[in-house]
Scaffold this active site. Structure first.
Site, short mmCIF file in Angstrom:
data_model
loop_
_atom_site.label_atom_id
_atom_site.label_comp_id
_atom_site.label_asym_id
_atom_site.label_seq_id
_atom_site.Cartn_x
_atom_site.Cartn_y
_atom_site.Cartn_z
N ARG A 1 61.21 26.14 60.95
CA ARG A 1 61.17 26.01 59.47
C ARG A 1 59.82 25.38 58.79
O ARG A 1 59.92 24.96 57.77
CB ARG A 1 62.32 25.22 58.82
N LYS B 1 47.82 32.31 52.09
CA LYS B 1 48.53 33.53 52.46
C LYS B 1 48.80 33.91 54.06
O LYS B 1 47.57 33.85 54.61
CB LYS B 1 47.88 34.68 51.57
N GLU C 1 34.15 41.69 51.93
CA GLU C 1 35.09 40.69 50.89
C GLU C 1 33.89 39.90 50.09
O GLU C 1 34.33 39.69 48.99
CB GLU C 1 35.79 39.64 51.81
N LYS D 1 36.74 32.81 44.93
CA LYS D 1 38.33 33.31 45.39
C LYS D 1 39.13 31.99 45.00
O LYS D 1 40.24 32.33 44.26
CB LYS D 1 38.40 33.22 46.93
N GLU E 1 50.93 34.46 43.69
CA GLU E 1 50.90 35.98 43.44
C GLU E 1 52.11 36.42 42.60
O GLU E 1 52.52 37.48 42.99
CB GLU E 1 50.60 36.50 44.63
N ARG F 1 49.03 41.65 38.58
CA ARG F 1 47.65 42.43 37.90
C ARG F 1 46.49 41.44 38.50
O ARG F 1 46.35 40.24 37.75
CB ARG F 1 47.77 42.48 36.74
N ASN G 1 42.56 42.08 44.14
CA ASN G 1 42.96 43.09 44.92
C ASN G 1 41.91 44.10 44.76
O ASN G 1 41.94 45.43 45.40
CB ASN G 1 44.37 43.58 44.39
N HIS H 1 41.60 47.09 47.59
CA HIS H 1 42.61 46.99 48.77
C HIS H 1 43.81 47.86 48.48
O HIS H 1 44.30 48.07 49.53
CB HIS H 1 43.18 45.37 48.43
N HIS I 1 44.16 49.40 52.04
CA HIS I 1 45.32 49.31 52.71
C HIS I 1 45.74 50.28 53.22
O HIS I 1 46.32 50.76 54.30
CB HIS I 1 46.36 48.47 52.07
N HIS J 1 39.04 45.71 58.54
CA HIS J 1 39.50 45.56 57.21
C HIS J 1 38.57 45.74 56.20
O HIS J 1 38.81 46.33 55.11
CB HIS J 1 40.31 44.23 57.20
#
Length: 410
Positions: free
Chosen positions: A156, A178, A220, A270, A280, A284, A288, A291, A295, A308
């Site tokens: 956890r 993230k 990026e 960033k 997030e 909007r 992104n 992406h 993706h 990527h």
């Protein structure tokens, strides 16, 4: 390793990386007891950018170990990065009095999976990892995502540290909290938000990377420049890049040195964009950019045909062409974006045989986003807007425009 323009890394001031509390209001409603619970959480960590971090790793990690009451660590790396840095990291941990073990996983996007996470949980269990054991992610963006996901799910939640060794990891994967893994139907579908206890970034690590991996991370940085970082696009345009440099050989020293001031600028932008909405909740999001198409392209090719950053670069080119078609941006803006991407040796076009499949993935993304694609569109260099949706005809026209203008840039 070559020196860079970045400054030496200071010692972090870590007091308590994860703190929280509950505010509880009790009341009676209609004869029933009720409670209004407000959860307050504070995550605090340093992102340290500078030289000579591995040589000082014991000093940098000491406050983290103390704050988490930890005396053991598991270094998780991959079979590309491990031979370069794992021994030194283990020695520095030992010098700090930390009992350290090392786990090596296969390099590459396929390791960012539930199956690999399961194997990692099994490893942690077999090594008697406890709540106070610190995981150390030593690698690029894929590894940071995977280790962060393992850290937030095992017992956890256990503390973890990111030592980002790739440009993609340094400007994207290692920062922001993230974490997650891919699913067979889409990228990053399984994961959450769980911040590290420390992030260590040394641009000189990039000197051991194949040039192709540095180029991958540059996509990026282009994204962040287009979102709105004054002067960053121009810095990228001035970066030295020769078309005859071997992609499988280490990046030239002067290219790595040129990235010295670019990396902290990209990180700062960033973080600025994340600051109002770190979890997030607002779909909007300017970050992104590129992406949605990127993706879709990765999923359409089972995450093995494109890195990527390469997929994001194609996404950036496509949405810039869409912006031209919708009269939001000029053709000159598109040409400048394409010239930079091609100079950096990044692809720009959705292949003809993949256009329909990528569109189908965009349709799936529309469903996830409550019926709207919410595409980020460049309107000028360092300016973007967000539109709700596009048609298949607009998408096809944009793909054709990229092909047409890319040829004109040759």
């Amino acid at each position: 390793m070559p020196s860079t323009a970045s400054t030496a890394i200071p010692t972090p001031d870590v007091k308590s990386p994860h703190r929280g509390s509950l505010l509880i209001d009790g009341a009676k409603q209609g004869g029933h007891e009720s409670y209004r619970v407000t959860v307050q959480r504070e995550d605090r960590y340093d992102i340290l950018v500078g030289r000579d971090s591995l040589a000082r790793l014991d000093e940098l990690l000491a406050p983290v170990m103390k704050a988490n009451d930890a005396n053991s660590a598991v270094v998780i790396t991959d079979n590309h990065v491990g031979p370069l840095y794992a021994e030194l990291v283990m020695k520095r941990l030992s010098a700090a009095g930390v009992r350290a073990q090392c786990v090596v996983i296969p390099a590459g996007e396929p390791s960012k999976s539930v199956a690999q996470a399961q194997r990692l949980w099994d490893e942690l269990r077999s090594r008697s990892v406890r709540r106070r054991t610190v995981l150390v992610a030593l690698g690029g963006g894929v590894l940071c995502d995977l280790v962060g996901f393992a850290a937030t799910t095992y017992l956890r939640g256990i503390p973890y540290v990111n030592i980002a060794t790739s440009l993609m990891g340094q400007v994207d994967g290692a920062i922001g909290g993230k974490v997650g893994v891919d699913h067979s139907t889409g990228k990053n579908l399984i994961g959450g938000f769980y911040h590290p206890a420390l992030v260590v970034i040394d641009p000189s690590y990039l000197a051991t990377l194949p040039l192709a991996e540095v180029i991958n991370g540059l996509a990026e940085v282009v994204k962040v420049a287009l979102i709105g970082t004054p002067g960053l696009f121009e810095q990228l345009e001035r970066l030295p890049m020769q078309q005859d440099w071997a992609l499988d050989q280490p990046a030239p020293r002067h290219l790595i040195e040129g990235l010295g001031p670019i990396i902290p600028a990209a990180i700062g932008k960033k973080l600025e964009m994340l600051a109002p909405d770190p979890f997030e909740q607002d779909l909007r999001r300017l970050l992104n950019l590129g992406h949605s198409v990127g993706h879709g392209l990765e999923a359409a090719t089972n995450y093995v045909r494109y890195r990527h950053g390469e997929a994001v670069a194609i996404g950036i080119a496509t949405v810039t062409a869409l912006s031209v078609g919708m009269r939001l941006a000029s053709v000159d803006t598109l040409r400048r974006v394409l010239r930079l991407l091609r100079k950096l040796r990044l692809p720009v076009s959705v292949p003809d045989d993949l256009r329909a499949v990528v569109w189908n993935h965009l349709e799936t993304a529309r469903l996830v986003r409550n019926g709207r694609l919410l595409l980020v569109m460049p309107t000028a260099i360092d300016q973007c807007t967000i539109i709700d949706d596009i048609t298949r005809s607009q998408y096809d026209t944009a793909c054709q425009l990229v092909d047409q203008e890319a040829k004109a840039c040759d």
